[in-house]
Design an enzyme around this catalytic site. Structure first.
Site, PDB file in Angstrom:
ATOM      1  N   LEU A  33       0.744  -1.185   0.048  1.00 33.01           N
ATOM      2  CA  LEU A  33       0.094   0.123   0.061  1.00 33.01           C
ATOM      3  C   LEU A  33       0.918   0.978  -0.006  1.00 33.01           C
ATOM      4  O   LEU A  33       2.224   1.387   0.461  1.00 33.01           O
ATOM      5  CB  LEU A  33      -0.919  -0.132   1.275  1.00 33.01           C
ATOM      6  CG  LEU A  33      -1.825  -1.359   1.254  1.00 33.01           C
ATOM      7  CD1 LEU A  33      -2.623  -1.001   2.903  1.00 33.01           C
ATOM      8  CD2 LEU A  33      -2.934  -1.386   0.238  1.00 33.01           C
ATOM      9  N   HIS A  37      -3.811   4.152  -2.253  1.00 32.65           N
ATOM     10  CA  HIS A  37      -4.527   3.217  -1.606  1.00 32.65           C
ATOM     11  C   HIS A  37      -5.197   3.860  -0.236  1.00 32.65           C
ATOM     12  O   HIS A  37      -6.303   3.467  -0.041  1.00 32.65           O
ATOM     13  CB  HIS A  37      -3.840   1.890  -1.176  1.00 32.65           C
ATOM     14  CG  HIS A  37      -3.288   1.112  -2.288  1.00 32.65           C
ATOM     15  ND1 HIS A  37      -1.871   1.256  -2.389  1.00 32.65           N
ATOM     16  CD2 HIS A  37      -3.707   0.653  -3.092  1.00 32.65           C
ATOM     17  CE1 HIS A  37      -1.589   0.393  -3.339  1.00 32.65           C
ATOM     18  NE2 HIS A  37      -2.487   0.063  -3.945  1.00 32.65           N
ATOM     19  N   SER A 188       2.723   4.583  -6.883  1.00 34.68           N
ATOM     20  CA  SER A 188       2.439   3.195  -7.388  1.00 34.68           C
ATOM     21  C   SER A 188       3.466   2.190  -6.516  1.00 34.68           C
ATOM     22  O   SER A 188       4.136   2.556  -6.285  1.00 34.68           O
ATOM     23  CB  SER A 188       2.968   3.038  -8.922  1.00 34.68           C
ATOM     24  OG  SER A 188       3.088   1.886  -9.242  1.00 34.68           O
TER      25      SER A 188
END
Lengths: 286, 286
Positions: A33, A37, A188
């Protein structure tokens, strides 16, 4: 916060919440994460009483030469981060739990046509079939009222929205804005793959998109000219290897010649073996 | 009994039933009801508090040269029959209501591999894709606890069961026995197409299956010999045109050489333009 590993357990958990008339939000992730997220978790908690996060690196959406095996995984770290953002329960199944017939395969697939033919779909055959199939499974398992997806994977959002419309899936899809590092790089899980040099040069992606937005604000309506300018800026970075830069209709992802409608400017660029994607919505009125 | 035509209406209806803690059974049909359908309704009422019947001739499961346009339709007659069997609500949507993008097509499909390659799947490309897709839509719209399917379409039952397992669809599939006319002909909405001569000769289908069961009881275990005997009996009828006669594993529908496990003996035979199917389970122990 609790962590559940089996379908039976998460079903029982959600059913109990529903008995208490609670609404349920799902944040489907592949784990490792980051702030992107966590922004989805916060949205889920804002919209719903209970926030469920699934953490599952789905073999079905990786190509044979992609990074399924090396994809970063760290459930303990993820659990701590998710809890800090307010998640109520993590559903972290094994590959065998999700694909019990073994070898991570399924006889049944959900296929979405047309919107999967461009952008990442053109270069990753079977990717969106794997995504649509696992999202259908997760929706059927968790039965959320709403599901939260990040717009970094803009095509994924369009594909899921198309699927939900076509199959009458009883879930509201909530797209959430891209979260960026302070220097502009879109968050990312794959950013950890980047070397220091690659990391510095990868800043060009968001910079090129900002440049494109400025051009459009200045009146540029020729898609090819805009794409060329973006490509030229990226190509100045010696470690960047362009996969695609495309301007497509925001509605159905068909390529645009003239920027005469709401559009998505999307790109995929490799730095070494690491493939990064980024995009921006061009808010153009018809 | 009430008839609803829109997705919003049937969703509201089912939601109200659920608020009252009622369980919901779905009987998906293409209408033009016969005793086979009504037996499904009775099963649904036995298992569930509320029985919903969908009546929808699904264009997606018909091939270009099949009988979509001429398929018999009579909602008024169906409503009376369904009510007499105890149905609570009929969901009878238009093609545009189910496929709003027009022309009865969908960008999203549910595909089930392997079990769709044999029997009717081999001769009707796209048929089971259309079935799996519309059943997924109906499940998502009605969200039943259980769904009732007739075993005359045995392959359909196997396909739906495979799909439900693979996609974790939260619906229990209940297969129900074939219902036959007094002379043995399996009930089918397509029986109305038969001329008097064809109707008489079509009795050979169930007769040939009964003969096969006897042969198996007498010890026949060679699939090819059994199939040849069935074919020979059917071919005695001059109006019969065999599409297939096959013996397959009941589990995964793979063809059997030796009858050494629970098997399905299935056939499709044309009388004029009318294609009839029938089958019987061969209860063979491994």
């Amino acid at each position: 916060m609790i962590i559940l590993h089996t379908i039976a357990e998460i079903r029982r958990y959600v059913q109990e919440q529903r008995m208490g008339a609670k609404t349920v939000g799902l944040v489907p992730t592949m784990g490792y994460l980051h702030e992107g997220h966590l922004s989805l978790v916060r949205q889920a908690k804002e919209h719903c009483d209970v926030a469920v996060m699934s953490i599952f690196v789905n073999p079905l959406q990786f190509g044979p030469n992609e990074d399924f095996d090396s994809y970063p995984r760290d459930l303990q770290r993820d659990a701590a981060l998710a809890e800090s953002a307010g998640i109520d329960v993590i559903f972290a199944p094994s590959v065998d739990e999700m694909y019990p017939s073994g070898n991570g395969k399924s006889l049944t697939h959900v296929d979405v046509e047309a919107v999967t033919d461009t952008l990442c779909g053109a270069n990753r055959p079977g990717h969106f079939r794997g995504v649509a199939t696992v999202v259908t499974k997760l929706f059927n398992i968790v039965m959320p009222d709403k599901a939260f997806f990040g717009l970094k994977d803009a095509q994924q959002v369009v594909v899921i929205q198309q699927m939900v419309r076509d199959l009458n899936t009883p879930v509201e899809v909530v797209p959430c804005p891209i979260v960026r590092e302070p220097d502009g790089l879109a968050m990312s899980s794959r950013n950890v793959y980047l070397s220091d040099d690659q990391r510095v040069q990868a800043m060009v992606l968001s910079r090129s998109l900002s440049m494109a937005v400025e051009r459009v604000q200045q009146g540029e309506r020729d898609a090819e000219a805009l794409i060329s300018a973006v490509r030229a800026m990226i190509e100045e970075q010696p470690l960047a290897n362009i996969d695609y830069v495309q301007a497509v209709s925001l509605r159905d992802l068909t390529p645009l010649q003239t920027l005469d409608q709401p559009a998505l400017l999307a790109l995929a660029v490799k730095f070494g073996k690491t493939r990064l994607i980024d995009n921006i919505v061009l808010d153009i009125q018809r």
